[in-house]
Motif scaffolding. Structure first.
Motif, PDB file in Angstrom:
ATOM      1  N   GLN A   1       0.974  -1.094   0.115  1.00 22.06           N
ATOM      2  CA  GLN A   1      -0.267   0.086   0.050  1.00 22.06           C
ATOM      3  C   GLN A   1       0.763   1.144   0.038  1.00 22.06           C
ATOM      4  N   VAL A   2       0.374   2.225  -0.680  1.00 19.87           N
ATOM      5  CA  VAL A   2       0.856   3.584  -0.482  1.00 19.87           C
ATOM      6  C   VAL A   2      -0.199   4.512   0.398  1.00 19.87           C
ATOM      7  N   GLN A   3       0.692   5.178   1.042  1.00 19.97           N
ATOM      8  CA  GLN A   3      -0.126   6.162   1.876  1.00 19.97           C
ATOM      9  C   GLN A   3       0.184   7.810   1.182  1.00 19.97           C
ATOM     10  N   LEU A   4      -0.902   8.666   1.245  1.00 23.49           N
ATOM     11  CA  LEU A   4      -0.495   9.974   0.901  1.00 23.49           C
ATOM     12  C   LEU A   4      -1.211  10.965   1.737  1.00 23.49           C
ATOM     13  N   VAL A   5      -0.327  12.022   2.068  1.00 20.79           N
ATOM     14  CA  VAL A   5      -0.863  13.147   2.733  1.00 20.79           C
ATOM     15  C   VAL A   5      -0.534  14.294   2.217  1.00 20.79           C
ATOM     16  N   GLU A   6      -1.451  14.927   2.225  1.00 18.68           N
ATOM     17  CA  GLU A   6      -1.570  16.242   1.629  1.00 18.68           C
ATOM     18  C   GLU A   6      -1.678  17.550   2.780  1.00 18.68           C
ATOM     19  N   SER A   7      -1.069  18.634   2.206  1.00 19.70           N
ATOM     20  CA  SER A   7      -1.203  19.766   3.034  1.00 19.70           C
ATOM     21  C   SER A   7      -0.987  21.142   2.171  1.00 19.70           C
ATOM     22  N   GLY A   8      -1.353  22.351   2.709  1.00 23.01           N
ATOM     23  CA  GLY A   8      -1.122  23.404   2.143  1.00 23.01           C
ATOM     24  C   GLY A   8      -2.243  24.046   1.292  1.00 23.01           C
ATOM     25  N   GLY A   9      -3.713  23.412   1.558  1.00 27.12           N
ATOM     26  CA  GLY A   9      -4.779  24.267   1.222  1.00 27.12           C
ATOM     27  C   GLY A   9      -5.172  25.402   2.305  1.00 27.12           C
ATOM     28  N   GLY A  10      -6.117  26.182   1.730  1.00 28.57           N
ATOM     29  CA  GLY A  10      -6.503  27.459   2.561  1.00 28.57           C
ATOM     30  C   GLY A  10      -7.308  28.083   1.777  1.00 28.57           C
ATOM     31  N   LEU A  11      -7.708  29.383   2.424  1.00 27.43           N
ATOM     32  CA  LEU A  11      -8.378  30.552   1.847  1.00 27.43           C
ATOM     33  C   LEU A  11      -7.503  31.587   1.249  1.00 27.43           C
ATOM     34  N   VAL A  12      -7.747  31.923  -0.104  1.00 28.79           N
ATOM     35  CA  VAL A  12      -6.804  32.917  -0.712  1.00 28.79           C
ATOM     36  C   VAL A  12      -7.923  33.842  -1.694  1.00 28.79           C
ATOM     37  N   GLN A  13      -7.427  34.933  -1.709  1.00 29.85           N
ATOM     38  CA  GLN A  13      -8.254  36.009  -2.724  1.00 29.85           C
ATOM     39  C   GLN A  13      -7.959  35.758  -4.097  1.00 29.85           C
ATOM     40  N   ALA A  14      -8.816  35.949  -5.078  1.00 30.44           N
ATOM     41  CA  ALA A  14      -8.566  35.891  -6.641  1.00 30.44           C
ATOM     42  C   ALA A  14      -7.094  36.558  -6.878  1.00 30.44           C
ATOM     43  N   LEU A  20       0.341  23.393  -2.848  1.00 30.38           N
ATOM     44  CA  LEU A  20       0.005  22.172  -2.210  1.00 30.38           C
ATOM     45  C   LEU A  20       1.335  21.307  -2.130  1.00 30.38           C
ATOM     46  N   SER A  21       1.332  20.572  -1.095  1.00 34.69           N
ATOM     47  CA  SER A  21       2.168  19.359  -0.977  1.00 34.69           C
ATOM     48  C   SER A  21       1.822  18.115  -0.662  1.00 34.69           C
ATOM     49  N   CYS A  22       2.398  16.929  -1.241  1.00 37.33           N
ATOM     50  CA  CYS A  22       1.950  15.606  -1.080  1.00 37.33           C
ATOM     51  C   CYS A  22       3.198  14.634  -0.905  1.00 37.33           C
ATOM     52  N   ALA A  23       3.091  13.918   0.319  1.00 33.84           N
ATOM     53  CA  ALA A  23       4.070  13.113   0.745  1.00 33.84           C
ATOM     54  C   ALA A  23       3.649  11.665   0.562  1.00 33.84           C
ATOM     55  N   ALA A  24       4.371  10.815   0.049  1.00 34.37           N
ATOM     56  CA  ALA A  24       4.036   9.446  -0.130  1.00 34.37           C
ATOM     57  C   ALA A  24       5.004   8.668   0.689  1.00 34.37           C
ATOM     58  N   SER A  25       4.455   7.745   1.295  1.00 32.49           N
ATOM     59  CA  SER A  25       5.005   6.825   2.060  1.00 32.49           C
ATOM     60  C   SER A  25       4.614   5.185   1.880  1.00 32.49           C
ATOM     61  N   GLY A  26       5.113   4.252   2.239  1.00 36.12           N
ATOM     62  CA  GLY A  26       4.752   2.738   2.234  1.00 36.12           C
ATOM     63  C   GLY A  26       5.651   2.370   0.837  1.00 36.12           C
ATOM     64  N   ARG A  27       4.891   1.466   0.039  1.00 35.03           N
ATOM     65  CA  ARG A  27       5.407   0.823  -1.090  1.00 35.03           C
ATOM     66  C   ARG A  27       5.633   1.952  -2.418  1.00 35.03           C
ATOM     67  N   THR A  28       6.308   2.969  -2.112  1.00 35.78           N
ATOM     68  CA  THR A  28       6.520   3.888  -3.121  1.00 35.78           C
ATOM     69  C   THR A  28       7.118   3.317  -4.580  1.00 35.78           C
ATOM     70  N   PHE A  29       7.989   2.297  -4.206  1.00 38.96           N
ATOM     71  CA  PHE A  29       8.481   1.584  -5.701  1.00 38.96           C
ATOM     72  C   PHE A  29       7.393   1.072  -6.681  1.00 38.96           C
ATOM     73  N   SER A  30       6.248   0.958  -6.032  1.00 41.56           N
ATOM     74  CA  SER A  30       5.363   0.420  -6.670  1.00 41.56           C
ATOM     75  C   SER A  30       4.398   1.371  -7.601  1.00 41.56           C
ATOM     76  N   ILE A  31       4.628   2.785  -7.398  1.00 43.69           N
ATOM     77  CA  ILE A  31       4.170   3.746  -8.191  1.00 43.69           C
ATOM     78  C   ILE A  31       5.304   4.444  -9.269  1.00 43.69           C
ATOM     79  N   ASN A  32       4.532   4.803 -10.506  1.00 47.48           N
ATOM     80  CA  ASN A  32       5.414   5.578 -11.386  1.00 47.48           C
ATOM     81  C   ASN A  32       4.916   6.968 -11.652  1.00 47.48           C
ATOM     82  N   ALA A  33       3.832   7.371 -11.292  1.00 43.84           N
ATOM     83  CA  ALA A  33       3.467   8.787 -11.357  1.00 43.84           C
ATOM     84  C   ALA A  33       2.773   9.073 -10.374  1.00 43.84           C
TER      85      ALA A  33
END
Length: 119
Positions: A1-14, A20-33
């Motif tokens: 399995q691969v676990q993904l954790v996002e961060s960086g969202g919020g409220l912003v004016q136009a 945004l950030s995303c960190a992957a952990s676990g079986r990361t060798f099994s993913i290619n994109a």
């Protein structure tokens, strides 16, 4: 399995920016994109951008071309989405996703992070 954790969202004016950030952990060798998708209220989830693990192949949905930039750091198993010139229509929950090298489908998903752009 691969676990993904996002961060960086919020409220912003136009016209503003978010990263945004995303960190992957676990079986990361099994993913290619990795990619970013978003889902606005009452709408289906849509593709935003993707980058393959070597960084050579990058795709964007037309509506974000020239405004968003996807990047990755394989040493950290991380991917980012730099969002500039944000518009109210970019408001959505943004999801990080990882594509399986076996099925070539986005099989792993993060929990999502809310991006709200006020006019």
């Amino acid at each position: 399995q691969v676990q993904l954790v996002e961060s960086g969202g919020g409220l912003v004016q136009a016209g503003g920016s978010l990263r945004l950030s995303c960190a992957a952990s676990g079986r990361t060798f099994s993913i290619n994109a990795m990619g970013w998708f978003r889902q606005a209220p009452g709408k289906e989830r849509e593709f935003v951008a993707q980058i393959n693990w070597s960084g050579e192949i990058i795709y964007y949905v037309d509506s974000v071309k020239g405004r968003f930039t996807i990047s990755r750091d394989n040493t950290k198993n991380a991917v980012w989405l730099q969002m500039n010139s944000l518009k109210p229509e970019d408001t959505a929950v943004y999801y990080c996703a990882a594509r399986s090298a076996v099925t070539m489908r986005f099989a792993y998903w993060g929990q999502g992070t809310q991006v709200t752009v006020s006019s």
